[in-house]
Structures are given as C-alpha cells and as structure tokens.
Design a protein around this motif. Structure first.
Motif, PDB file in Angstrom:
ATOM      1  N   GLY A  12      -5.419  24.570 -27.668  1.00 10.49           N
ATOM      2  CA  GLY A  12      -6.628  23.748 -27.781  1.00 10.49           C
ATOM      3  C   GLY A  12      -6.553  22.591 -26.823  1.00 10.49           C
ATOM      4  N   TRP A  13      -7.580  21.759 -26.845  1.00 12.36           N
ATOM      5  CA  TRP A  13      -7.681  20.666 -25.880  1.00 12.36           C
ATOM      6  C   TRP A  13      -7.264  19.312 -26.446  1.00 12.36           C
ATOM      7  N   SER A  14      -6.953  19.234 -27.730  1.00 13.92           N
ATOM      8  CA  SER A  14      -6.684  17.931 -28.358  1.00 13.92           C
ATOM      9  C   SER A  14      -5.504  17.216 -27.727  1.00 13.92           C
ATOM     10  N   ALA A  15      -4.383  17.900 -27.621  1.00 11.11           N
ATOM     11  CA  ALA A  15      -3.185  17.262 -27.066  1.00 11.11           C
ATOM     12  C   ALA A  15      -3.391  16.887 -25.602  1.00 11.11           C
ATOM     13  N   SER A  16      -4.129  17.727 -24.872  1.00 10.06           N
ATOM     14  CA  SER A  16      -4.392  17.419 -23.466  1.00 10.06           C
ATOM     15  C   SER A  16      -5.222  16.142 -23.334  1.00 10.06           C
ATOM     16  N   PHE A  17      -6.245  15.991 -24.178  1.00  9.49           N
ATOM     17  CA  PHE A  17      -7.040  14.762 -24.116  1.00  9.49           C
ATOM     18  C   PHE A  17      -6.234  13.558 -24.587  1.00  9.49           C
ATOM     19  N   ALA A  18      -5.283  13.781 -25.478  1.00  8.29           N
ATOM     20  CA  ALA A  18      -4.397  12.680 -25.876  1.00  8.29           C
ATOM     21  C   ALA A  18      -3.578  12.190 -24.679  1.00  8.29           C
ATOM     22  N   MET A  19      -3.262  13.106 -23.761  1.00  6.93           N
ATOM     23  CA  MET A  19      -2.561  12.713 -22.537  1.00  6.93           C
ATOM     24  C   MET A  19      -3.374  11.699 -21.733  1.00  6.93           C
ATOM     25  N   LEU A  20      -4.698  11.872 -21.744  1.00  3.35           N
ATOM     26  CA  LEU A  20      -5.541  10.915 -21.019  1.00  3.35           C
ATOM     27  C   LEU A  20      -5.439   9.522 -21.639  1.00  3.35           C
ATOM     28  N   ALA A  69       0.835  -1.207   0.000  1.00  2.00           N
ATOM     29  CA  ALA A  69       0.000   0.000   0.000  1.00  2.00           C
ATOM     30  C   ALA A  69       0.867   1.254   0.000  1.00  2.00           C
ATOM     31  N   GLY A  70       1.896   1.272   0.833  1.00  2.00           N
ATOM     32  CA  GLY A  70       2.750   2.453   0.910  1.00  2.00           C
ATOM     33  C   GLY A  70       3.528   2.708  -0.365  1.00  2.00           C
ATOM     34  N   PHE A  71       4.118   1.656  -0.923  1.00  2.00           N
ATOM     35  CA  PHE A  71       4.925   1.822  -2.133  1.00  2.00           C
ATOM     36  C   PHE A  71       4.060   2.220  -3.322  1.00  2.00           C
ATOM     37  N   SER A  72       2.939   1.524  -3.508  1.00  2.00           N
ATOM     38  CA  SER A  72       2.104   1.805  -4.679  1.00  2.00           C
ATOM     39  C   SER A  72       1.464   3.184  -4.584  1.00  2.00           C
ATOM     40  N   GLN A  73       1.020   3.573  -3.383  1.00  2.00           N
ATOM     41  CA  GLN A  73       0.437   4.896  -3.244  1.00  2.00           C
ATOM     42  C   GLN A  73       1.497   5.985  -3.287  1.00  2.00           C
ATOM     43  N   GLY A  74       2.668   5.710  -2.727  1.00  2.00           N
ATOM     44  CA  GLY A  74       3.743   6.697  -2.772  1.00  2.00           C
ATOM     45  C   GLY A  74       4.134   7.046  -4.199  1.00  2.00           C
ATOM     46  N   LEU A  75       4.520   6.029  -4.969  1.00  2.00           N
ATOM     47  CA  LEU A  75       4.933   6.285  -6.355  1.00  2.00           C
ATOM     48  C   LEU A  75       3.735   6.617  -7.238  1.00  2.00           C
ATOM     49  N   GLY A  76       2.592   5.978  -6.970  1.00  2.00           N
ATOM     50  CA  GLY A  76       1.408   6.221  -7.791  1.00  2.00           C
ATOM     51  C   GLY A  76       0.926   7.654  -7.707  1.00  2.00           C
ATOM     52  N   TYR A  77       0.795   8.176  -6.488  1.00  2.00           N
ATOM     53  CA  TYR A  77       0.351   9.561  -6.335  1.00  2.00           C
ATOM     54  C   TYR A  77       1.396  10.545  -6.832  1.00  2.00           C
ATOM     55  N   ALA A  78       2.679  10.202  -6.667  1.00  2.00           N
ATOM     56  CA  ALA A  78       3.726  11.081  -7.187  1.00  2.00           C
ATOM     57  C   ALA A  78       3.624  11.200  -8.708  1.00  2.00           C
ATOM     58  N   GLY A  79       3.378  10.066  -9.362  1.00  2.00           N
ATOM     59  CA  GLY A  79       3.247  10.093 -10.814  1.00  2.00           C
ATOM     60  C   GLY A  79       1.991  10.809 -11.268  1.00  2.00           C
ATOM     61  N   ALA A  80       0.912  10.677 -10.477  1.00  2.00           N
ATOM     62  CA  ALA A  80      -0.358  11.308 -10.857  1.00  2.00           C
ATOM     63  C   ALA A  80      -0.383  12.798 -10.571  1.00  2.00           C
ATOM     64  N   ALA A  81       0.460  13.261  -9.629  1.00  5.42           N
ATOM     65  CA  ALA A  81       0.394  14.660  -9.198  1.00  5.42           C
ATOM     66  C   ALA A  81       0.669  15.636 -10.328  1.00  5.42           C
ATOM     67  N   ILE A  82       1.507  15.232 -11.260  1.00  9.26           N
ATOM     68  CA  ILE A  82       1.907  16.147 -12.330  1.00  9.26           C
ATOM     69  C   ILE A  82       0.864  16.239 -13.435  1.00  9.26           C
ATOM     70  N   ALA A  83      -0.058  15.275 -13.503  1.00 17.30           N
ATOM     71  CA  ALA A  83      -0.997  15.200 -14.628  1.00 17.30           C
ATOM     72  C   ALA A  83      -1.885  16.441 -14.770  1.00 17.30           C
ATOM     73  N   PRO A  84      -2.545  16.932 -13.698  1.00 13.75           N
ATOM     74  CA  PRO A  84      -3.390  18.119 -13.881  1.00 13.75           C
ATOM     75  C   PRO A  84      -2.602  19.345 -14.328  1.00 13.75           C
ATOM     76  N   LEU A  85      -1.376  19.479 -13.814  1.00 16.18           N
ATOM     77  CA  LEU A  85      -0.535  20.607 -14.208  1.00 16.18           C
ATOM     78  C   LEU A  85      -0.174  20.517 -15.686  1.00 16.18           C
ATOM     79  N   LEU A  86       0.258  19.336 -16.134  1.00 21.45           N
ATOM     80  CA  LEU A  86       0.623  19.155 -17.544  1.00 21.45           C
ATOM     81  C   LEU A  86      -0.583  19.331 -18.459  1.00 21.45           C
ATOM     82  N   PHE A  87      -1.744  18.888 -17.993  1.00 21.09           N
ATOM     83  CA  PHE A  87      -2.963  19.021 -18.781  1.00 21.09           C
ATOM     84  C   PHE A  87      -3.205  20.488 -19.135  1.00 21.09           C
ATOM     85  N   GLY A  88      -3.044  21.373 -18.153  1.00 26.17           N
ATOM     86  CA  GLY A  88      -3.232  22.802 -18.393  1.00 26.17           C
ATOM     87  C   GLY A  88      -2.111  23.419 -19.202  1.00 26.17           C
ATOM     88  N   ILE A  89      -0.873  23.015 -18.934  1.00 25.93           N
ATOM     89  CA  ILE A  89       0.276  23.560 -19.661  1.00 25.93           C
ATOM     90  C   ILE A  89       0.186  23.210 -21.144  1.00 25.93           C
TER      91      ILE A  89
END
Length: 419
Positions: A374-382, A347-367
């Motif tokens: 436009g939104w095309s490249a951002s949706f491609a990120m999903l 639980a600790g390892f998967s949540q530690g690395l998992g949340y760290a990897g997910a934390a950058i996604a909303p920021l990159l989505f906006g950048i």
C-alpha cells in the motif's frame, strides 16, 4: 548621453546576465526531455525496467558527485572557465547520445551531459554574487524563474518536436542547441573582463574583505544545514516527478490526466520562483517563509494520500507551491556566504550532499510501497522528508555565513581566482 558609473557598470554586465539566464533555462533540459520520449527510445535502444530506473537515478547521483568536485575546479580555473567547460560537456553529451544505438552508450553519454549540468548548478550562485552583488534578489529571482521555465518547456515540447521530425534523435539533439547558445554571451563577457578586469577582492557591506581563504565546508554548520535542507526538499520533488503519474493512474485517473497533473506540478515552480528571492531577503528569520511553504507541502501530501481522485487539482497546486523551499535553498547559497568563492563552496557542498541524500528517495518510495502492499508507509516517508528539511532550515536560519565560524576556515595563502 554619457552613462553614470552605476549604469556603466550595469551595461558591462549584460553579457553575464544573459549568460546566467540562458544557462538556467538549459539546466534541466537534459533531465526532463528524455522521459517523455522513452516510449520511442526504449524499444529502439533496448531499455528495460532496470536501465530505465538507472536513468532516473543518474541526475541526482551525478549532480551530487560534481557538486562536491566543482568548488575545487572553480578555485583552480575560475568561475567563467568552469562554466564554459560545463556547457561544452553538456553539448557534447547531448549531441553524441542522439546518434548512439545501445543503452550502455546512451547512459554513459547521459552521465557526461549531466556532469556538465551538475557543474552548471554549482557555478550559477557564485556567478550571481560576483557580477550582481547589488542586485542579488532580482537576478536570483530571474534565474530561478528560468529554471522553472526550462523544467516545464523541455517535457512540453520534446514529444511534439519528435513527432514533427519523425525522429526522437532530432528532439534530443535540439536541446543541445539551447545549451550551445549559452556560450555566446559568456565568450563576449570574458573578452570584456580581459579589457576591464573586475577586482579579485570581494566587497562586504561596501568594504574590501580579507582575501578569501580555503574553506572547509565539512566543519561548517551552515553548509551542513543547507545540505540537509536541500536533501529534504529535493527528496519530495523527485518523488513527485517519479511517482505522481503512476500513483494517480492507480487511483483511477486516466494517463493523460495524470501526465497533466505532473506538468501542473512542474509549472507551479514558476510563480514561487519569482516570489521567493524578492520576499525572503526582507525577513529577519527566513524560516518564516520555510514554514509557509512547508504548510503547502503538508496540505498537498495529505490531500494526495487521503483523497487522490477527488480535488486532485487542488492537492497538486498545494504541493507545487511547496516548491518555494527550493528557491529558498538557492537563495541561501548567496545569503549565507560573503564571497564568490564562499558561495561556490556552499553551493557545491550543499548540492553534492543534498542531491545524494535525495537520490534514494524515489527508489525507497517504490520499494516501501511494494513491501507493504500500500501507499501509507511511502507517504509517511514524505513526512520524514519534511522533518529533515525543517531541521536544515533551523540550522541556516541565523545570520551566520560559511566563512564566519571559527574553525571553518583554514589558512590558504592565495587569492580567490575569479577570472
């Protein structure tokens, strides 16, 4: 009438069951109760775009840091003491940030609050495994459901509570009371454990297992697979929580409707939370369930991108049902471990690395959106997030446990400390 031994054992775990459910209910309150109040908090404390963005990133970053730290604390102190410490941090952080007068102090106390909840995230799966190894599916279903209810409840009632009292500070502090209530059943349960201690040696298929050794998750394909799976799943969820309202507003929906769509997305975690732990353990290959929920994610993403202003409700429902992958991730923390200690490490390892990897996604989505216009490249990120999630799903599909693979475990002579 005298209780039979199984019923007697179950009666002795009522405090643990209440404690697990109450902790799950309170885990998301500190994260999702603040954003609806920022219209009041921001002008008074001086929040700007940067500090607001920083506040949004705190949860996954702090969850990641304490996800990696908490397994060590569990080994030193035991599950119950770590949980009590987590609750005390959460309560103190929430109460103190309700009285501060500047942004920096609010952010610092938010870190303390989230540190407590980050520890709580990790300690819940091994607590379920310790107290309810014979009811894993049912109890997991219950506590994941409480997570979903808490995620809906806090933003739903934060503003009405603030309006009723005329002060956002009262609303912020009120959620600390929910966390404080968690202490009551656990204090009772700890006292009971002292009178009737549970065995330190875990049972595997009804037989006494070998004393738990020190587990190195960095060498475990199971641990890496679950971390990758959780990162891909959480990245999509964080993007929706951050960007769904502004995206829909830009597509022509009014602010109230856009907010309602986010609330719908959040509450749809409830039905899948009930379903996943009852269904997935019966599958020979859990990836079948992953593929079903992935199809929902894909339908939601495509509909939201191609036709956001039409059939919006349908697309949000599809994406919301896709959140079943999060329930699978939580369930796998116990299905892919043999002991309470192994569950805590996983639980600790998967949540530690998992949340760290997910934390950058909303920021990159906006950048990416600002950079491309436009939104095309951002949706491609999903789409990339889905591929990441499926990669992790393949890695955890087999029946391996974190303790199984040769080379995963280093000899460490002491018994697991569960009390």
């Amino acid at each position: 009438m005298a209780l039979t031994p199984p019923r007697q054992q179950l009666a002795g775990r009522i405090g643990a069951l209440l404690g697990i459910f109450l902790m799950a209910l309170s885990l998301r309150a500190a994260v999702v109760s603040v954003p609806p109040l920022l219209g009041s908090i921001g002008p008074e404390l001086g929040f700007n775009s940067f500090s607001t963005g920083l506040l949004a990133m705190l949860a996954p970053v702090v969850f990641a840091a304490f996800g990696l730290l908490t397994p060590r604390l569990i080994r030193w102190w035991g599950l119950e003491k770590v949980l009590i410490t987590a609750v005390l941090l959460a309560v103190a952080g929430q109460l103190l940030r309700a009285v501060v007068g500047d942004v920096s102090s609010f952010l610092l106390l938010s870190v303390i609050t989230l540190a407590g909840y980050g520890m709580g995230n990790v300690v819940l799966p091994p607590l379920v495994k310790k107290y309810f190894p014979d009811y894993l599916a049912i109890v997991t279903s219950g506590y994941v459901t409480m997570l979903a209810v808490g995620t809906w409840m806090a933003p739903q009632f934060s503003v009405p509570l603030s309006d009723a009292t005329g002060d956002w500070r009262t609303s912020i502090a009120a959620w600390a009371l929910l966390s404080a209530v968690v202490l009551v059943p656990w204090v009772i349960q700890i006292q009971r454990n002292r009178k009737h201690p549970r065995p330190d040696t875990p049972l595997v298929n009804g037989l006494a297992a070998a004393p738990p050794a020190r587990i190195n998750p960095w060498k475990s394909p199971v641990a890496w697979g679950l971390a990758i799976f959780l990162a891909g799943n959480s990245a999509q969820t964080y993007v929706y929580f951050t960007w769904l309202p502004p995206y829909l507003s830009e597509q022509g929906l009014d602010t109230a409707t856009a907010g309602s769509m986010l609330a719908l997305f959040a509450i749809l975690g409830l039905p899948v939370s009930l379903l996943v732990p009852l269904w997935v353990p019966k599958l020979r290959n859990p990836i079948v369930a992953v593929l079903v929920f992935t199809a929902f994610w894909i339908a939601g993403h495509l509909g939201m991108y191609l036709s956001p202003a039409e059939n919006t409700l349908l697309w949000v429902v599809f994406a919301g049902l896709g959140q079943g992958t999060f329930g699978i991730a939580l369930l796998m923390m116990n299905l892919r471990s043999r002991s309470t200690y192994g569950s805590g490490v996983l639980a600790g390892f998967s949540q530690g690395l998992g949340y760290a990897g997910a934390a950058i996604a909303p920021l990159l989505f906006g950048i990416v959106k600002d950079a491309t216009g436009g939104w095309s490249a951002s949706f491609a990120m999903l789409g990339l997030c889905l591929l990441v999630m499926l990669t992790g799903a393949v890695m955890i599909n087999g029946p391996r446990r974190i303790e199984d693979r040769k080379g995963d475990v280093e000899t460490f002579g002491e018994l697991e400390r569960v009390n």
